[in-house]
Design a protein around this motif. Structure first.
Motif, short mmCIF file in Angstrom:
data_model
loop_
_atom_site.label_atom_id
_atom_site.label_comp_id
_atom_site.label_asym_id
_atom_site.label_seq_id
_atom_site.Cartn_x
_atom_site.Cartn_y
_atom_site.Cartn_z
N PRO A 26 0.82 -1.21 0.00
CA PRO A 26 0.00 0.00 0.00
C PRO A 26 0.86 1.26 0.00
O PRO A 26 1.92 1.31 0.63
CB PRO A 26 -0.81 -0.11 1.29
N ILE A 55 5.41 9.32 2.82
CA ILE A 55 6.78 8.96 3.18
C ILE A 55 7.23 9.82 4.36
O ILE A 55 7.03 11.04 4.37
CB ILE A 55 7.75 9.21 2.00
N ARG A 72 13.09 4.82 6.68
CA ARG A 72 12.06 5.35 5.80
C ARG A 72 10.76 4.62 6.07
O ARG A 72 10.74 3.40 6.14
CB ARG A 72 12.47 5.15 4.33
N ILE A 96 6.47 4.34 5.23
CA ILE A 96 5.28 4.68 4.45
C ILE A 96 4.14 4.59 5.44
O ILE A 96 3.83 3.50 5.93
CB ILE A 96 5.07 3.67 3.29
N ARG A 156 4.32 2.03 8.32
CA ARG A 156 5.15 0.87 8.02
C ARG A 156 6.59 1.31 7.81
O ARG A 156 6.85 2.25 7.05
CB ARG A 156 4.70 0.21 6.70
N ALA A 157 7.54 0.64 8.42
CA ALA A 157 8.95 0.92 8.14
C ALA A 157 9.32 0.10 6.92
O ALA A 157 9.10 -1.11 6.88
CB ALA A 157 9.80 0.52 9.33
N VAL A 158 9.87 0.75 5.88
CA VAL A 158 10.16 0.00 4.66
C VAL A 158 11.66 -0.11 4.36
O VAL A 158 12.08 -0.95 3.59
CB VAL A 158 9.44 0.56 3.41
N LYS A 159 12.47 0.76 4.95
CA LYS A 159 13.89 0.66 4.63
C LYS A 159 14.71 1.36 5.71
O LYS A 159 14.33 2.41 6.20
CB LYS A 159 14.14 1.35 3.27
#
Lengths: 752, 262
Positions: free
Chosen positions: A46, A50, A69, A71, A74-77
């Motif tokens: 989804p 950011i 990082r 979204i 959610r932590a994505v990186k």
């Protein structure tokens, strides 16, 4: 109508041409590729806003700054934090994949109590209230008879969480808090013995121009790996030189300007051989040695005895010929190393092998540090610095009731801090042996560590842990120790909690980092600080009184005081302008001098002190020497590799579930071993089935095996692959510090 | 709104092999950035998807003259002759294309039907086929980035020079009324992560970008240059044996050239 041959063919060709002209086949191909790619089980991540959160990585003692990082929530990186004083935007392979720990399948999702046999993997979920009540009751029961039989193994020395453990144990009445020692402990003792200071080491490597490393895994992860990589890159740009002394072509050796291979275990001898040339040729820094050093010349002690100084000791015993014979390094090379070292601008000599998990031989550290003294590169730009231990935790000692006083008065089971090992804080290496020899441990608390995997000794460790009736793990992950525990009270991961992270290993400037909740807790976990505070409150009495804080966050805020604001906004607090004390203020001993030798450790036979290091095993039965092969790509500490990092392991290190060992082709030929074939590896500590990787980058007569594999717990991505190096080696106590100094073990490799 | 032509760019990379320590941070940064899948056993390197792979090179000499070097290998984004890179030339589905705007060789998963011609054509083995549907353990799909599509079984994937980062940077620039982006606005994940600062990324045409100078370093080389693939990834090294392994040479070839001189 009669269908003739011509008609049939026309129909066929016409039909084919017609179909080809319609969009039908193309549409079908297109649809087919779309249909076959839109399965309901293919996740569609989804989208969202950011945002970035700055924090500190806690996967090792490096203290790197991270920027996560996100979204939405959610932590994505995870990326390296730009302009951070430790890692300046870089980040290691484990740090980059930390989200696979956060979201990974190895999380302990809620407090759990063992129901089946130990290690069987049958657990009962319990509530936090019930879990804490159970722990408090257990601790209270044991406290009634022998509080000292509660032991605790933890990973960090500094910061509020290790201090909470110290406080808990002190108020409870057990001296048996064991903080896993590393090369930091050996360096601290070196500074204590040679410089008379109670401090921590810092290495101004960014400014060094000649680095003489005695087996340090500078590019295998020595403190913050990113910092070391950046320093190395800086040397390639500015003409700084790196010389690596090591019997195996590690990454550090390969990237060094010079690789000096030597007989394993003779690093200290080589260091003194280099010192001999420096002294003999009069190349040492006379200003420093004459004005600021003691124990260099022979002296007469207060007891009236004559003591041999470092100068004559080295001149006599470590002539190039002797050293060449012992180390296998030619006399010319020793001469060259000495002249290049003293001739270089800002040279530095480093000890502390590999990643630094094994504290190592104190003699080796002192021999190497003597080289720094000979060139006067102590507390100078590009040299070895001393820093004060972080001192912002001013809680004072907790009140101890008579039970606590009695418990704390008993001797430690690991033998640290006794007259023999006076400067040693804890010796986890002797823990298993002590338990097997009958030391009473009723309850073992384990936080931030994974002793069932990391402790050396194989069967002896397993046996010791089986003897301990009650093991409590605070691990957020189902690691080997948690899997064999009786109660798991899962901590938040470092991406879900507040914690101060002071004094990363080797950094020459004082810094406090802070880790913070990047995302909200993903499981029903609890901050280990909170668990301790709640348990103390539940226990009541003087233990409760020692923990007046409402919760961990309140404790952290109160402790940090004015520092909290900066840490909250920047993620770290640094004194970038720190300069170490000048020579006349640098040495804390009565003489205010650097001690090459002093009476406290120079009596007896000096030649014994700096001799070839002991190695376990009979050369007849075990003709080879097994050493660890450490790599950035295999995490060998308490936390195992993530699935991403597992992907980077080469197939001549791990293939399917089989581990390879590096063997020189000449050695392999002598034992009839062929490349890729199976072999039986045995040591006095254990045996394993391995495969052979013929490798020209290792000294003949040696075997090197990757560390960090052979994890029995963990997810299917990691578990049961390869062999645990720690099961094949046993600790060897250092004669001065008592800490583990085993750098290898004798081994036998046979065709299987 | 009137659209304006953007300046032609040619993104490329310069990798300093003297600085590279083979730590693998670039590999993992790439996996995390690009939703690269993983499976239980990744030790069969032929089906282990790594857009960027770090190779270990060996000088082949016996102990103690032995030496090793690490070489990170992303997609080379070959320009070939006028954009005819090996893979683009053979793709029957136009799933992979050469962008004349950026010099990036794209890979469009929804067009790919898995014939794998491109894999056969690529001399660098940068392309990987999804033999299985990717599976994330429960909960781990939370770390998937929405900027990169999740692939499925049956398609080929490869390094995109983090093209989504270019798109995001250009979007931001346009939003702010700029037509072009600065060097630091578009950096690949591997370049950003490299703790040794061995990877430099930028527009090879732009004299203001660091790669412009670096690619002209004496001794800079590209892999398999003689095939005429015209790759956009340059390597720097001070070790001759490393440079020599970057291409196929006849035995004693260097010596013949040295003696020639006509």
């Amino acid at each position: 109508m009669k269908i003739g041959r011509r008609c049939f063919l026309s129909f066929l060709i016409g039909g084919a041409a017609g179909t080809a002209l319609t969009p039908l086949p193309w549409k079908l191909t297109d649809d087919l590729s779309i249909w076959t790619q839109t399965w309901p089980w293919t996740p569609v991540p989804p989208d969202g806003e950011i945002n970035y959160v700055n924090s500190t990585c806690m996967l090792c003692s490096g203290g790197c700054g991270i920027t996560v990082r996100k979204i939405d929530d959610r932590a994505v990186k995870i990326e390296g934090m730009k302009d951070h004083p430790v890692n300046n935007g870089g980040l290691c392979i484990m740090g980059l994949s930390g989200l696979q720990l956060l979201y990974g399948p190895r999380r302990v999702k809620e407090p759990m109590k063992r129901v089946g046999e130990r290690g069987e993997g049958r657990w009962e979920k319990i509530s936090w209230d019930a879990a804490i009540a159970e722990l408090a009751q257990k601790l209270n029961t044991v406290r009634g008879s022998s509080p000292e039989s509660v032991a605790c193994i933890t990973d960090e020395s500094f910061g509020t969480v290790p201090h909470l453990f110290k406080r808990f144990m002190a108020a409870y009445g057990s001296p048996n808090l064991m903080i896993t020692p590393t090369i930091q402990d050996s360096y601290e003792q070196t500074l204590k013995l040679m410089q008379g200071v109670d401090g921590i080491p810092g290495f101004d490597l960014e400014n060094s121009k000649f680095v003489l490393s005695f087996g340090c895994g500078i590019l295998e992860g020595w403190g913050s790996s990113s910092r070391m990589f950046q320093a190395h890159s800086r040397w390639t740009e500015t003409g700084g030189k790196l010389v690596q002394v090591e019997p195996r072509l590690s990454v550090t050796a390969a990237k060094a300007d010079k690789w000096v291979s030597l007989n394993p275990g003779t690093e200290a001898v080589l260091a003194l051989g280099i010192a001999q040339v420096i002294i003999k040729d009069g190349l040492y820094n006379k200003d420093f040695v004459e004005k600021h050093c003691a124990g260099f010349e022979d002296w007469e002690g207060e007891d009236g005895k004559k003591y041999q100084g470092f100068k004559n000791f080295v001149l006599e015993a470590f002539t190039p010929d002797t050293v060449a014979r012992l180390t296998g390094v030619s006399a010319n090379m020793i001469q060259d190393l000495a002249t290049n070292f003293v001739g270089a601008e800002k040279p530095i000599a480093l000890a502390g092998r590999g990643k630094g998990y094994t504290p190592g031989s104190l003699h080796e550290f002192m021999a190497v540090h003597a080289l720094n003294a000979l060139v006067g590169n102590i507390n100078q730009e590009g040299g070895v610095w001393t820093l004060d231990r972080p001192d912002y935790i001013g809680w004072g000692e907790p009140a101890q009731d008579p039970v606590a006083q009695k418990g704390n008065g008993t001797p430690r089971i690991d033998g640290a801090g006794t007259e023999r090992y006076a400067n040693t804080r804890s010796m986890v290496n002797t823990f298993a042996e002590a338990v097997n020899n009958g030391a009473a441990v009723e309850v073992l608390l384990v936080s931030g560590e994974n002793p069932c995997y990391t402790l050396r000794g194989g069967e002896a460790v397993k046996k010791a842990f089986e003897k301990i009736p009650y093991i409590v793990s605070f691990s957020p992950y189902m690691d080997e120790t948690a899997a064999g525990a009786d109660l798991i009270l899962p901590n938040h991961t470092y991406l879900e909690r507040y914690q101060d992270v002071p004094a990363p290993f080797g950094l020459p400037i004082p810094i406090i980092g802070m880790t913070r909740p990047v995302v909200k807790p993903q499981c029903d976990s609890k901050h280990v600080g909170d668990t301790l505070i709640l348990t103390a409150k539940k226990m009541g009495g003087s233990v409760r009184d020692a923990f007046g804080w409402e919760n961990y966050e309140a404790c952290l805020k109160e402790t940090l005081g004015d520092l909290w604001g900066t840490l909250e906004s920047d993620g770290f607090l640094v004194n970038a302008d720190y300069t170490p004390p000048a020579w006349d203020m640098a040495f804390g001993d009565e003489s205010k001098k650097f001690q090459f030798f002093n009476e406290s450790y120079a009596h007896g036979n000096n030649k014994d002190i700096f001799s070839q290091l002991r190695i376990e095993g009979d050369p007849g039965a075990f003709p080879l020497i097994l050493v660890p092969a450490e790599s950035m790509r295999i995490a060998s500490g308490p936390v195992a590799d993530t699935p991403f990092v597992m992907k980077t392991i080469p197939d001549n290190v791990l293939k399917d579930k089989e581990i390879f060992v590096e063997v020189n082709p000449a050695t392999a030929a002598a034992y009839g071993l062929r490349d890729g074939k199976s072999a039986a590896l045995s040591t006095p500590a254990g045996r394993a089935r391995v495969r052979v990787n013929l490798c020209e980058g290792i000294r003949p007569g040696m075997v090197a095996m990757a560390t960090g594999l052979g994890r029995s717990a963990n997810s299917r991505y990691i578990a049961n692959k390869g062999v645990n190096f720690n099961d094949l080696i046993r600790p060897v106590p250092d004669p001065i510090s008592g800490l583990d100094s085993a750098w290898g073990i004798r081994a036998k490799l046979e065709r299987a | 709104m009137k659209s304006t032509n953007t300046q032609t760019k040619k993104y490329g990379m310069v990798i300093d092999l003297d600085k590279c320590t083979g730590c693998g941070a670039c590999m993992v940064a790439c996996m995390a950035e690009n939703n690269v899948p993983f499976k239980e056993n990744e030790s069969n390197k032929q089906d282990s998807i790594t857009w960027l792979r770090v190779y270990k090179m060996d000088n082949g000499k016996p102990y103690p003259e032995n030496d090793i070097c690490y070489l990170p290998r992303p997609c080379m984004h070959c320009e070939g002759h006028a954009g005819h890179s090996p893979c683009v030339s053979v793709c029957p589905a136009t799933a992979t294309d050469y962008s004349t705007e950026t010099g990036i060789v794209s890979q469009i998963y929804t067009r790919c039907f898995g014939c794998r011609y491109c894999m056969a054509a690529c001399p660098y083995h940068v392309r990987y086929f999804n033999w299985w549907d990717p599976v994330w353990p429960e909960g781990m799909e939370k770390m998937l980035s929405p900027n990169v599509s999740v692939r499925t079984r049956g398609v080929v994937e490869k390094c995109s020079f983090c093209f989504h980062r270019y798109q995001l940077a250009m979007e931001k620039a346009h939003y702010e009324g700029r037509e072009e982006i600065e060097e630091e606005e578009y950096q690949t994940a591997c370049c950003q992560a490299c703790p040794a600062d061995a990877i430099t990324f930028g527009d090879l045409y732009n004299p203001k970008h660091k790669v412009f100078e670096l690619k002209q370093t004496p001794g800079a080389f590209r892999l398999l240059e003689r095939l005429g693939t015209n790759p956009k990834v340059f390597y720097l090294t001070s070790r001759d044996w490393v440079r020599k392994q970057g291409d196929n040479y006849l035995k004693n070839e260097g010596q013949v050239i040295a003696k020639g001189g006509h």
